[in-house]
Every structure is written in C-alpha cells, then in structure tokens.
Design a protein around this motif. Structure first.
Motif, short mmCIF file in Angstrom:
data_model
loop_
_atom_site.label_atom_id
_atom_site.label_comp_id
_atom_site.label_asym_id
_atom_site.label_seq_id
_atom_site.Cartn_x
_atom_site.Cartn_y
_atom_site.Cartn_z
N SER A 88 -10.58 3.26 -8.90
CA SER A 88 -9.32 3.69 -8.28
C SER A 88 -8.86 2.67 -7.24
O SER A 88 -9.66 2.17 -6.45
CB SER A 88 -9.55 5.03 -7.58
N PRO A 89 -7.54 2.37 -7.21
CA PRO A 89 -7.03 1.45 -6.19
C PRO A 89 -7.09 2.07 -4.79
O PRO A 89 -6.82 1.41 -3.79
CB PRO A 89 -5.59 1.18 -6.63
N ALA A 90 -7.45 3.37 -4.71
CA ALA A 90 -7.62 4.00 -3.40
C ALA A 90 -9.03 3.73 -2.86
O ALA A 90 -9.29 3.97 -1.68
CB ALA A 90 -7.38 5.50 -3.50
N GLU B 10 -4.17 -4.80 -17.06
CA GLU B 10 -4.17 -3.43 -17.59
C GLU B 10 -3.22 -2.52 -16.82
O GLU B 10 -2.88 -2.80 -15.67
CB GLU B 10 -5.57 -2.83 -17.49
N SER B 11 -2.90 -1.39 -17.42
CA SER B 11 -2.04 -0.40 -16.79
C SER B 11 -2.61 0.00 -15.42
O SER B 11 -3.81 0.24 -15.29
CB SER B 11 -1.95 0.82 -17.70
N GLY B 12 -1.74 0.03 -14.42
CA GLY B 12 -2.15 0.47 -13.09
C GLY B 12 -2.70 -0.63 -12.20
O GLY B 12 -3.08 -0.38 -11.06
N CYS B 13 -2.73 -1.90 -12.69
CA CYS B 13 -3.33 -2.97 -11.88
C CYS B 13 -2.36 -3.48 -10.81
O CYS B 13 -2.76 -4.28 -9.96
CB CYS B 13 -3.81 -4.12 -12.77
N GLY B 14 -1.12 -3.04 -10.85
CA GLY B 14 -0.20 -3.40 -9.76
C GLY B 14 0.92 -4.36 -10.15
O GLY B 14 1.65 -4.85 -9.28
N LYS B 15 1.12 -4.58 -11.45
CA LYS B 15 2.14 -5.53 -11.89
C LYS B 15 3.54 -5.13 -11.42
O LYS B 15 4.27 -5.92 -10.81
CB LYS B 15 2.13 -5.66 -13.42
N SER B 16 3.91 -3.87 -11.70
CA SER B 16 5.26 -3.42 -11.33
C SER B 16 5.42 -3.38 -9.82
O SER B 16 6.48 -3.73 -9.29
CB SER B 16 5.54 -2.02 -11.89
N THR B 17 4.39 -2.96 -9.13
CA THR B 17 4.48 -2.88 -7.67
C THR B 17 4.66 -4.27 -7.08
O THR B 17 5.45 -4.47 -6.15
CB THR B 17 3.23 -2.20 -7.08
N LEU B 18 3.95 -5.25 -7.64
CA LEU B 18 4.11 -6.63 -7.18
C LEU B 18 5.55 -7.09 -7.45
O LEU B 18 6.21 -7.64 -6.57
CB LEU B 18 3.09 -7.54 -7.90
N GLN C 100 -4.26 0.94 -2.55
CA GLN C 100 -4.06 -0.51 -2.38
C GLN C 100 -3.54 -1.09 -3.69
O GLN C 100 -4.29 -1.66 -4.47
CB GLN C 100 -5.38 -1.16 -1.95
N ALA C 101 -2.25 -0.95 -3.91
CA ALA C 101 -1.66 -1.33 -5.21
C ALA C 101 -1.60 -2.84 -5.38
O ALA C 101 -1.84 -3.36 -6.47
CB ALA C 101 -0.27 -0.72 -5.35
N VAL C 102 -1.25 -3.57 -4.32
CA VAL C 102 -1.20 -5.03 -4.35
C VAL C 102 -1.92 -5.53 -3.11
O VAL C 102 -1.59 -5.13 -2.00
CB VAL C 102 0.27 -5.55 -4.35
N GLU D 232 0.85 -1.20 0.00
CA GLU D 232 0.00 0.00 0.00
C GLU D 232 0.88 1.24 0.00
O GLU D 232 1.98 1.22 0.55
CB GLU D 232 -0.89 0.00 1.25
N PHE D 233 0.38 2.29 -0.62
CA PHE D 233 1.08 3.58 -0.60
C PHE D 233 0.20 4.59 0.13
O PHE D 233 -1.03 4.52 0.00
CB PHE D 233 1.33 4.08 -2.02
N PRO D 234 0.81 5.49 0.83
CA PRO D 234 0.01 6.54 1.47
C PRO D 234 -0.74 7.31 0.40
O PRO D 234 -0.21 7.54 -0.69
CB PRO D 234 1.04 7.43 2.15
N1 LIG Z 1 5.45 4.99 -5.42
C1 LIG Z 1 4.13 5.05 -5.52
N2 LIG Z 1 3.40 5.91 -4.76
C2 LIG Z 1 2.06 5.95 -4.85
N3 LIG Z 1 1.34 5.19 -5.67
C3 LIG Z 1 1.99 4.32 -6.47
C4 LIG Z 1 3.42 4.21 -6.43
N4 LIG Z 1 3.79 3.25 -7.34
C5 LIG Z 1 2.64 2.81 -7.90
N5 LIG Z 1 1.57 3.44 -7.37
C6 LIG Z 1 0.15 3.20 -7.73
O1 LIG Z 1 -0.11 1.82 -7.56
C7 LIG Z 1 -0.95 1.32 -8.60
C8 LIG Z 1 -0.25 0.21 -9.34
O2 LIG Z 1 0.81 0.75 -10.10
P1 LIG Z 1 1.84 -0.14 -10.93
O3 LIG Z 1 2.89 0.74 -11.46
O4 LIG Z 1 2.26 -1.28 -10.07
O5 LIG Z 1 0.90 -0.69 -12.09
P2 LIG Z 1 1.30 -1.51 -13.41
O6 LIG Z 1 0.33 -2.65 -13.50
O7 LIG Z 1 2.74 -1.84 -13.41
O8 LIG Z 1 0.96 -0.47 -14.56
P3 LIG Z 1 1.69 -0.25 -16.00
O9 LIG Z 1 1.14 -1.34 -16.91
O10 LIG Z 1 1.22 1.09 -16.43
O11 LIG Z 1 3.16 -0.34 -15.81
C9 LIG Z 1 -1.28 2.55 -9.47
O12 LIG Z 1 -2.50 3.07 -9.04
C10 LIG Z 1 -0.15 3.50 -9.18
O13 LIG Z 1 -0.56 4.82 -9.37
#
Ligand SMILES: Nc1ncnc2c1ncn2[C@@H]1O[C@H](COP(=O)(O)OP(=O)(O)OP(=O)(O)O)[C@@H](O)[C@H]1O
Ligand SMILES: [Mg+2]
Length: 336
Positions: free
Chosen positions: A290-292, A60-68, A40-42, A23-25
């Motif tokens: 929104s993931p928020a 899709e973009s923003g679903c949390g792949k990179s954060t995971l 709630q990114a992941v 989670e991110f603030p």
């Molecule tokens: N450092 C951060 N601070 C706050 N929110 C973040 C941060 N990193 C990611 N997020 C949020 O977490 C969610 C997931 O982002 P993430 O980059 O993991 O998605 P993604 O699936 O990799 O998207 P993409 O396909 O565009 O790369 C998004 O809503 C993003 O805005």
C-alpha cells in the motif's frame, strides 16, 4: 558518443521535475499511532523532459502515474518539490498565476467520453482553449477547421456532439483541443487505453505525425509496454510512487538494469511464437504494497528476486550508469 541520450543532454530541458511529492490524506485504515495514514502517491520524483521528445511513463496500476501527471500539469497542487517550466517553478503557482502558462502545457485524458462535455459540439470543444488567445470569431473558425483536418476529421464533424463519434474519433477531438493553443508539451494520460487495439495504432501514428510537423514534446503515460515502445524516445518506469529506472527506449527494452523493469518486460507477449515459447517469465510474488505504508529501504524489495539484506535497510538512489541509463537498485542486473 552521439546516441539520442547524449544529444538530449546537450539541449536545455523543457521541463525539469525535481523532488516532486504528492500525498493525500489517509482514507482507508488507521496506523498504529491512531491517525489516518498519509497516502504517498508520488515520492521524490525527479526527471527532465526535452523539447520535441516523447518520454514514456510506465508502471502498474496505482503506482502514481496519473497523480504525477496531474501534479505536473497543476490539475492538482503538489505537496512538495519543483516543476520548472518556462523558467517558472509552476509547482508553486496559484491557479490564476498558472493561467497564462496553460497554453504551453496541455493534457489529454484517458477517457474521451468523460472528458468531452456532452452538450458541446466538437467545434466548441476544440475552440474552448482558444479563449486564452483573444482571437476573432473568424480566426477561431479557421483554426478549428485546421485542427480538425490535422487530426483527420472531416469539416462536417464540427457540428456533431461527442456521443455521435466513435471512441477513436472522440480521442482525436481531445487531441485537437490540446493542440489548439500550440503548446510545447502535451501530457497524455493513457490516451489509447480505452480504445480498441485496432484503433490505437491510428491514434499513435497521428501523435507521431503531429510531433514531426510541430516539434511538440509528449509525456506519454501507459501501462502497455508495447505501446510505449512504439512511440517513446525515452522511458521512465515507476513503482510505488518512485521512478526506479529511466533510459533511452532501446537501452531500457534490451538491457534493463532494474529487476522490476525486467519483470515488467518479461510479461510483454512476443509476436514470434518461437521466441514467445522460449521466453523467461518473471512472475512477481505478492501484491504491490500500500502507498500508505510503503516498505522501508527499496520500495520494491518485498517482491524482488535479487534482494539482499541491504535492500530492506537502505533506499537506493536513482543514479546514472556509464551509458546514461538511470536506475535505483543496490544490485542491478548485469553487475553479477
Ligand atoms: N484524490 C485522491 N485521494 C486519495 N488517494 C488518491 C487520490 N488519487 C490517487 N490516489 C491514490 O494514489 C495512488 C496512485 O494513484 P494513481 O491514480 O496516480 O495511479 P496510476 O498509476 O495512474 O494508476 P492507473 O494505472 O490505475 O491509472 C493510488 O494508491 C490511489 O489510490
Ligand atoms: Mg492513472
């Protein structure tokens, strides 16, 4: 049964992710309660990854792949859950405790231009992770030469700077650097998305060749389902911070159980113009929430074409069907 999934089940996993949360603030917007809403990114992600396999992660973009991915690789600290790797729960380690394990788990970034230091020569970029191994200078030179050859670059490329390479060549350097310390696992976050389609196939084939000769495992992230089909043994589908379906590649592509997977697949263009004309496209209504403030119950229910009353009230768990295919849906496809 002798399917790849069952073979995989016989082996001990290389990586076990359990209940992972990041989670991110809250940044944008305030909740009615007055405080900033947590992003709630992941949310509660669990899966296994086996030795020598390629697990695809799509969504899709923003679903949390990179954060995971970044949470697993400990480029960021997870908020909760476990990541078992080499008999340690690396989710809880400090960066110093993580250091000796770094050589087993490497990362390749989407944008090779930004991830390679512009004032370092290719030789030094590839040699950098070798510092973890305490090699002599001669041994380092030999290993770098070997690695450049492995990714099909010429020996004279060693003295060039990143800006002197093409995008595809730069990503080969990123891959060589990740391979340098002979890791068990490389996490690749959209490694070909920034490249021309004509160059993508070369990199994907290179990754396949490397896996064949080294037995390395990949967690391969992409939003491109055609690329994932080409490379991956199993595929996990993410929606709004959660895995909604996970299955062996052909099972997932041929008989998806989750309506979200079905809609993603229905958008993949088909090569055969006849099939393309007959294809039934499922266009999802509305935007990704929104993931928020993710929807209650099933997070996908607000856009789902099969939703019933239960879907907004109760969250479906990710459960395995008889074939080992896992899906999180109260009313999966193929059931009625
Ligand atoms: N450092 C951060 N601070 C706050 N929110 C973040 C941060 N990193 C990611 N997020 C949020 O977490 C969610 C997931 O982002 P993430 O980059 O993991 O998605 P993604 O699936 O990799 O998207 P993409 O396909 O565009 O790369 C998004 O809503 C993003 O805005
Ligand atoms: Mg990403």
């Amino acid at each position: 049964m002798n399917g790849p999934l069952n073979q995989a089940a016989d082996r001990a996993p290389l990586l076990q992710v359990r209940g992972l949360v990041k989670e991110f603030p809250g940044g944008g917007g305030f909740s009615f309660g007055g405080g900033a809403r947590t992003i709630q990114a992941v949310s509660d992600v669990s899966f296994d990854l086996f030795r020598g396999e390629t697990l695809g992660l799509v969504g899709e973009s923003g679903c949390g792949k990179s954060t995971l991915a970044r949470s697993i690789a400990r480029l960021t600290r997870p908020t909760g859950g476990s990541v078992w790797f080499k008999e340690r729960d690396i989710a809880k380690l400090t960066q110093a405790e993580m250091r000796p394990l770094r050589k087993n788990l490497q990362f390749v970034f989407q944008n090779p231009q930004a991830s390679l230091h512009p004032s370092m020569r290719a030789h030094d970029i590839v040699a950098e992770p070798l510092r973890l191994l305490n090699l002599t200078r001669k041994e380092v030179d030999r290993r770098v030469a070997e690695l450049l050859e492995q990714v099909n670059l010429a020996p004279e490329h060693a003295s060039r700077y990143p800006h002197e390479f093409s995008g595809g060549q730069r990503q080969r350097i990123g891959i060589a650097r990740a391979l340098a310390v002979k890791p068990d696992l490389i996490i690749l976050d959209e490694p070909v998305s920034a490249l021309d389609v004509s160059i993508q196939a070369g990199i994907l084939n290179l990754l396949k060749e490397i896996q064949k000769s080294t037995g390395i495992a990949y967690l391969f992230i992409s939003h491109d389902l055609s690329v994932v089909r080409h490379l991956c043994d199993r595929v996990a589908v993410m929606y709004l911070g959660k895995i909604v379906e996970l299955a062996e590649r052909d099972v997932l592509y041929e008989s998806p159980r989750h309506p979200y997977t079905k809609s993603l697949l229905s958008a993949v263009p088909l090569h055969d113009p006849k099939l393309e004309k007959m294809r039934e496209r499922i266009v999802l209504k509305g935007d990704v929430p929104s993931p928020a403030a993710p929807p209650a119950g099933c997070r996908f229910h607000t856009r789902c074409f099969r939703r019933e009353a239960l879907c907004s009230m109760e969250e479906p768990a990710l459960v395995a069907g008889s074939t080992g295919q896992k899906y999180a849906c109260h009313y999966p496809l193929g059931d009625r």
